[in-house]
Design a protein around this motif. Sequence first.
Motif, PDB file in Angstrom:
ATOM      1  N   GLN A  50     -32.404 -28.314 -36.630  1.00 38.90           N
ATOM      2  CA  GLN A  50     -32.561 -28.958 -35.310  1.00 38.90           C
ATOM      3  C   GLN A  50     -33.169 -27.734 -34.688  1.00 38.90           C
ATOM      4  OE1 GLN A  50     -31.272 -32.119 -34.265  1.00 38.90           O
ATOM      5  NE2 GLN A  50     -33.247 -31.772 -33.023  1.00 38.90           N
ATOM      6  N   THR A  51     -34.571 -27.860 -34.334  1.00 42.14           N
ATOM      7  CA  THR A  51     -35.224 -26.957 -33.566  1.00 42.14           C
ATOM      8  C   THR A  51     -35.223 -27.728 -32.107  1.00 42.14           C
ATOM      9  OG1 THR A  51     -37.339 -27.479 -34.169  1.00 42.14           O
ATOM     10  CG2 THR A  51     -36.102 -25.238 -35.087  1.00 42.14           C
ATOM     11  N   LYS A  52     -35.831 -27.115 -31.100  1.00 42.48           N
ATOM     12  CA  LYS A  52     -35.798 -27.422 -29.624  1.00 42.48           C
ATOM     13  C   LYS A  52     -36.681 -29.035 -29.733  1.00 42.48           C
ATOM     14  CE  LYS A  52     -36.437 -24.107 -26.451  1.00 42.48           C
ATOM     15  NZ  LYS A  52     -37.371 -22.934 -26.155  1.00 42.48           N
ATOM     16  N   GLU A  53     -37.770 -29.009 -30.450  1.00 45.10           N
ATOM     17  CA  GLU A  53     -38.877 -29.992 -30.777  1.00 45.10           C
ATOM     18  C   GLU A  53     -38.294 -31.056 -31.934  1.00 45.10           C
ATOM     19  OE1 GLU A  53     -42.185 -28.461 -28.868  1.00 45.10           O
ATOM     20  OE2 GLU A  53     -40.672 -28.673 -27.437  1.00 45.10           O
TER      21      GLU A  53
END
Length: 220
Positions: A12-15
């Motif tokens: 899971q990254t920011k976007e």
Amino acid sequence: MIELTNINKIFQTKEIETQALDSVNLTIEKGEFVSIMGPSGCGKSTLLNITGLLDTPTEGAVQLNGTDVAGLSDRQAASFRNATLGFIFQSFHLIPALNVLDNVELPLLYRKGISAKEGRKRSLEALAKVELSHRTKHFPSQLSGGQCQRVAIARAIVGKPEIILADEPTGNLDSKMGTEILELLLALNREGTTIVMVTHDEKIAERTHRTVRMLDGKIQ
Ligand SMILES: Nc1ncnc2c1ncn2[C@@H]1O[C@H](COP(=O)(O)OP(=O)(O)OP(=O)(O)O)[C@@H](O)[C@H]1O
Ligand SMILES: [Mg+2]
């Protein structure tokens, strides 16, 4: 020896959310030499890192030698890793400031019950196995790529691991050096070490017992 059950891994990254592994089941028996193939980004390194306790799955169970590793504390996992697993990476991961012998000896410094003398002896034995006894005082910058990878193999085997995990160990080498590294791994496997190796090279994969093919986080 290695049992992965229903492994999912989501980064899971920011976007964006990436499902790097999708319901992966894989069993590898003691003494097997398994290659893992598949296009870039399909999850090979993620699978290897989770198998080697360098990363944890989002879901699913990892059993090594009958131990469910999810139950281990960080410290127990580190000691389990040190005692059971040896790692080899495409880019060698040697420490530039240490000479060959000290690089090889490094994993033993984290082990209890191995004297300095014994550590030295074992490291010299490991270097003899990869035919680098004549380069113990050299630094990584003074070695060829193939020699660096042989040092990395000596470091991986110095603790006598039951399992070796190799992520594209021949990826940075020309085909002659790559073949040398493969021959070394085959010899270790004949001595009983279980090996899981990621490779992009069909010719190298052909020499292993079994090839696992991956696509989009799944085993095909
Ligand atoms: N730390 C991370 N954070 C976010 N996404 C990641 C991370 N590590 C891997 N990924 C993503 O997970 C997917 C699988 O990556 P992985 O490194 O396992 O692929 P690979 O099969 O080893 O590829 P390659 O052959 O290029 O080495 C990729 O889409 C990648 O972008
Ligand atoms: Mg990779």
